[in-house]
Scaffold this motif. Structure first.
Motif, PDB file in Angstrom:
ATOM      1  N   SER A   1      44.411  60.112  66.981  1.00 27.59           N
ATOM      2  CA  SER A   1      44.034  61.197  67.973  1.00 27.59           C
ATOM      3  C   SER A   1      43.687  62.484  67.276  1.00 27.59           C
ATOM      4  O   SER A   1      44.120  62.386  66.000  1.00 27.59           O
ATOM      5  CB  SER A   1      45.246  61.554  68.967  1.00 27.59           C
ATOM      6  N   GLY A   2      42.836  63.296  67.590  1.00 24.77           N
ATOM      7  CA  GLY A   2      42.676  64.412  66.828  1.00 24.77           C
ATOM      8  C   GLY A   2      44.097  65.421  66.594  1.00 24.77           C
ATOM      9  O   GLY A   2      44.007  65.705  65.282  1.00 24.77           O
ATOM     10  N   LYS A   3      45.001  65.297  67.171  1.00 21.92           N
ATOM     11  CA  LYS A   3      46.000  65.855  67.072  1.00 21.92           C
ATOM     12  C   LYS A   3      46.748  65.163  65.825  1.00 21.92           C
ATOM     13  O   LYS A   3      47.300  65.858  64.966  1.00 21.92           O
ATOM     14  CB  LYS A   3      47.164  65.640  68.134  1.00 21.92           C
ATOM     15  N   SER A   4      46.698  63.989  65.779  1.00 20.81           N
ATOM     16  CA  SER A   4      47.457  63.139  64.776  1.00 20.81           C
ATOM     17  C   SER A   4      46.669  63.520  63.426  1.00 20.81           C
ATOM     18  O   SER A   4      47.439  63.617  62.567  1.00 20.81           O
ATOM     19  CB  SER A   4      47.529  61.711  65.151  1.00 20.81           C
ATOM     20  N   CYS A   5      45.512  63.310  63.518  1.00 14.15           N
ATOM     21  CA  CYS A   5      44.525  63.621  62.140  1.00 14.15           C
ATOM     22  C   CYS A   5      44.823  65.130  61.696  1.00 14.15           C
ATOM     23  O   CYS A   5      45.260  65.308  60.553  1.00 14.15           O
ATOM     24  CB  CYS A   5      43.197  63.614  62.555  1.00 14.15           C
ATOM     25  N   ARG A   6      45.050  66.002  62.573  1.00 14.35           N
ATOM     26  CA  ARG A   6      45.218  67.359  62.009  1.00 14.35           C
ATOM     27  C   ARG A   6      46.788  67.640  61.524  1.00 14.35           C
ATOM     28  O   ARG A   6      46.911  68.342  60.388  1.00 14.35           O
ATOM     29  CB  ARG A   6      45.051  68.406  63.474  1.00 14.35           C
ATOM     30  N   LEU A   7      47.575  66.669  62.381  1.00 14.68           N
ATOM     31  CA  LEU A   7      49.014  66.648  61.640  1.00 14.68           C
ATOM     32  C   LEU A   7      49.052  66.100  60.258  1.00 14.68           C
ATOM     33  O   LEU A   7      49.826  66.767  59.470  1.00 14.68           O
ATOM     34  CB  LEU A   7      49.832  65.993  62.485  1.00 14.68           C
ATOM     35  N   ARG A   8      48.423  64.979  60.127  1.00 15.22           N
ATOM     36  CA  ARG A   8      48.241  64.549  58.915  1.00 15.22           C
ATOM     37  C   ARG A   8      47.775  65.369  57.749  1.00 15.22           C
ATOM     38  O   ARG A   8      48.147  65.501  56.764  1.00 15.22           O
ATOM     39  CB  ARG A   8      47.718  62.975  58.863  1.00 15.22           C
ATOM     40  N   TRP A   9      46.639  66.133  58.087  1.00 19.16           N
ATOM     41  CA  TRP A   9      46.255  66.914  57.118  1.00 19.16           C
ATOM     42  C   TRP A   9      47.017  68.035  57.051  1.00 19.16           C
ATOM     43  O   TRP A   9      47.213  68.391  55.777  1.00 19.16           O
ATOM     44  CB  TRP A   9      44.420  67.295  57.601  1.00 19.16           C
ATOM     45  N   VAL A  10      47.407  68.691  57.781  1.00 15.16           N
ATOM     46  CA  VAL A  10      47.994  69.856  57.683  1.00 15.16           C
ATOM     47  C   VAL A  10      49.226  69.564  56.927  1.00 15.16           C
ATOM     48  O   VAL A  10      49.719  70.533  56.025  1.00 15.16           O
ATOM     49  CB  VAL A  10      48.594  70.519  59.166  1.00 15.16           C
ATOM     50  N   ASN A  11      49.964  68.623  57.149  1.00 18.04           N
ATOM     51  CA  ASN A  11      51.435  68.221  56.921  1.00 18.04           C
ATOM     52  C   ASN A  11      51.294  67.522  55.376  1.00 18.04           C
ATOM     53  O   ASN A  11      52.278  67.437  54.690  1.00 18.04           O
ATOM     54  CB  ASN A  11      52.294  67.571  57.823  1.00 18.04           C
ATOM     55  N   TYR A  12      50.185  66.643  54.848  1.00 19.21           N
ATOM     56  CA  TYR A  12      50.167  65.849  53.998  1.00 19.21           C
ATOM     57  C   TYR A  12      49.056  65.849  53.012  1.00 19.21           C
ATOM     58  O   TYR A  12      49.088  65.708  51.897  1.00 19.21           O
ATOM     59  CB  TYR A  12      50.511  64.506  54.506  1.00 19.21           C
TER      60      TYR A  12
ATOM     61  N   LEU B   1      40.088  60.108  56.202  1.00 18.64           N
ATOM     62  CA  LEU B   1      40.079  61.598  56.745  1.00 18.64           C
ATOM     63  C   LEU B   1      40.005  62.637  55.844  1.00 18.64           C
ATOM     64  O   LEU B   1      39.114  63.476  56.299  1.00 18.64           O
ATOM     65  CB  LEU B   1      41.540  61.725  57.403  1.00 18.64           C
ATOM     66  N   ILE B   2      40.378  62.555  54.781  1.00 20.35           N
ATOM     67  CA  ILE B   2      39.796  63.395  53.529  1.00 20.35           C
ATOM     68  C   ILE B   2      38.373  63.502  53.464  1.00 20.35           C
ATOM     69  O   ILE B   2      37.910  64.604  53.442  1.00 20.35           O
ATOM     70  CB  ILE B   2      40.658  63.026  52.268  1.00 20.35           C
ATOM     71  N   THR B   3      37.755  62.348  53.539  1.00 20.47           N
ATOM     72  CA  THR B   3      36.287  62.399  53.460  1.00 20.47           C
ATOM     73  C   THR B   3      35.544  63.211  54.712  1.00 20.47           C
ATOM     74  O   THR B   3      34.758  64.043  54.409  1.00 20.47           O
ATOM     75  CB  THR B   3      35.799  60.936  53.405  1.00 20.47           C
ATOM     76  N   PHE B   4      36.112  62.843  55.726  1.00 17.24           N
ATOM     77  CA  PHE B   4      35.579  63.449  56.910  1.00 17.24           C
ATOM     78  C   PHE B   4      35.665  65.006  57.116  1.00 17.24           C
ATOM     79  O   PHE B   4      35.005  65.725  57.704  1.00 17.24           O
ATOM     80  CB  PHE B   4      35.591  62.643  58.199  1.00 17.24           C
ATOM     81  N   VAL B   5      37.028  65.295  56.741  1.00 17.65           N
ATOM     82  CA  VAL B   5      37.345  66.638  56.767  1.00 17.65           C
ATOM     83  C   VAL B   5      36.341  67.565  55.847  1.00 17.65           C
ATOM     84  O   VAL B   5      36.169  68.735  56.255  1.00 17.65           O
ATOM     85  CB  VAL B   5      38.877  66.850  56.348  1.00 17.65           C
ATOM     86  N   LYS B   6      36.124  67.096  54.755  1.00 16.62           N
ATOM     87  CA  LYS B   6      35.208  67.704  53.651  1.00 16.62           C
ATOM     88  C   LYS B   6      33.993  67.749  54.340  1.00 16.62           C
ATOM     89  O   LYS B   6      33.219  68.921  54.113  1.00 16.62           O
ATOM     90  CB  LYS B   6      35.014  66.717  52.539  1.00 16.62           C
ATOM     91  N   ILE B   7      33.535  66.868  54.999  1.00 17.76           N
ATOM     92  CA  ILE B   7      31.959  66.900  55.682  1.00 17.76           C
ATOM     93  C   ILE B   7      32.172  67.876  56.709  1.00 17.76           C
ATOM     94  O   ILE B   7      31.324  68.849  57.078  1.00 17.76           O
ATOM     95  CB  ILE B   7      31.636  65.449  56.196  1.00 17.76           C
ATOM     96  N   LEU B   8      33.208  67.668  57.697  1.00 20.99           N
ATOM     97  CA  LEU B   8      33.187  68.362  59.004  1.00 20.99           C
ATOM     98  C   LEU B   8      33.964  69.527  59.119  1.00 20.99           C
ATOM     99  O   LEU B   8      33.880  70.254  60.162  1.00 20.99           O
ATOM    100  CB  LEU B   8      33.404  67.279  60.184  1.00 20.99           C
ATOM    101  N   GLY B   9      34.919  69.792  58.060  1.00 26.63           N
ATOM    102  CA  GLY B   9      35.811  70.784  58.039  1.00 26.63           C
ATOM    103  C   GLY B   9      37.004  70.560  59.067  1.00 26.63           C
ATOM    104  O   GLY B   9      37.079  69.471  59.681  1.00 26.63           O
ATOM    105  N   SER B  10      37.945  71.391  58.628  1.00 24.38           N
ATOM    106  CA  SER B  10      39.399  71.133  59.375  1.00 24.38           C
ATOM    107  C   SER B  10      39.495  71.906  60.699  1.00 24.38           C
ATOM    108  O   SER B  10      40.507  72.701  60.717  1.00 24.38           O
ATOM    109  CB  SER B  10      40.370  71.413  58.267  1.00 24.38           C
ATOM    110  N   ARG B  11      38.642  71.877  61.419  1.00 31.48           N
ATOM    111  CA  ARG B  11      38.535  72.551  62.986  1.00 31.48           C
ATOM    112  C   ARG B  11      38.711  71.573  64.139  1.00 31.48           C
ATOM    113  O   ARG B  11      39.691  71.514  64.772  1.00 31.48           O
ATOM    114  CB  ARG B  11      37.605  73.540  62.900  1.00 31.48           C
TER     115      ARG B  11
END
Length: 241
Positions: free
Chosen positions: A52-63, A28-38
């Motif tokens: 789910s996208g939601k789950s990814c967002r939550l994991r990113w935002v909270n952790y 997830l970290i790798t792909f957020v670096k590439i694609l951004g957190s949007r």
DNA sequence: AAGTTAGCCAACCGCCACCGC
DNA sequence: TGCGGTGGCGGTTGGCTAACT
């Protein structure tokens, strides 16, 4: 959303749920670096994570998000949380924005576990007698074996009547209420909790009544009457308007 | 030592607002 | 203008662990 999961299911994918594994985090970290957190749905799909996208967002935002603080909330942070909560209420995301490195989830959890508990204890320590018929009234029994009522004003429960003070009361006495403490202070939607409590309370009281113990005392608030009985759940107790 | 309870926190759920088509 | 997709938010749940009996 429901539909995100449904869409994935329709594509024949099964969504993973539950705790994240280290390799999922890394991916997830790798792909957020590439694609951004949007575009979380996009991130979820492209990364191949079966989340789910939601789950990814939550994991990113909270952790996973950089600069997150983990660990105990400091006294300064607690003060800020208290002040902002007083000002804005349960606007956790707004409060979190004022506390760099803290997430709304973290603050919400913190509030629930520490601050609320503290507030309740403080309330009980400072409880004062009085009566306000405009407010909802609930029965409590504290550690010190003093039973009393509390009022609810939409945000807080405030002790108001010591029912051992029979002179002062429009409350009839009939049976003892045992071991009630902080029953109505939980944080779930008020009506749900209250009705749960009422059910438990009802059966407990009824069984006590059957035992017909001496030294017992029922306590009825002023709005209680034969026609308008507590167990029938009628009128004012449920009417918060 | 084993069973139970309470506390904590990550994750999920449902609702809503916003945006693009 | 209506509809579907998406993200954000607050509330709630469930699992893990420490403390207690």
């Amino acid at each position: 959303m429901a539909n995100e999961t449904t869409a994935a299911a329709m594509r024949g994918e099964s969504m993973r749920k539950g705790p994240w594994h280290e390799d999922e985090d890394e991916r997830l970290i790798t792909f957020v670096k590439i694609l951004g957190s949007r575009r979380w749905d996009y991130v979820a799909r492209i990364s191949g994570l079966k989340r789910s996208g939601k789950s990814c967002r939550l994991r990113w935002v909270n952790y996973l998000r950089p600069n997150l603080k983990h660990g105990r909330i400091s006294a300064e942070e607690e003060t800020i949380i208290l002040k902002l909560h007083e000002k804005w209420g349960n606007k956790w995301s707004m409060i979190a924005r004022r506390l760099p490195g803290r997430t709304d989830n973290e603050i919400k959890n913190y509030w629930r576990t520490y601050i609320r508990k503290k507030a309740v204890i403080q309330d009980h320590e400072n409880f004062r007698f009085g009566e306000d018929n405009d407010k909802q009234i609930f029965l409590f029994q504290g550690d010190d074996s003093n039973s009393y009522f509390e009022t609810y004003n939409g945000d807080n429960y405030n002790p108001c009547v010591n029912i051992s003070d029979t002179k002062n009361s429009s409350y009839a006495s009939a049976a003892v209420v045992s071991d009630f403490d902080l029953i109505v202070t939980s944080t779930s939607p008020y009506e749900t909790r209250l009705s749960d409590w009422i059910s438990e309370f009802q059966s407990e009281i009824k069984s006590e009544e059957e035992l017909n113990t001496t030294n017992s005392c029922y306590c009825y608030p002023t709005w209680f009457s034969e026609e308008n009985d507590l167990w029938g759940c009628s009128d004012t107790l449920w009417n918060m308007e």
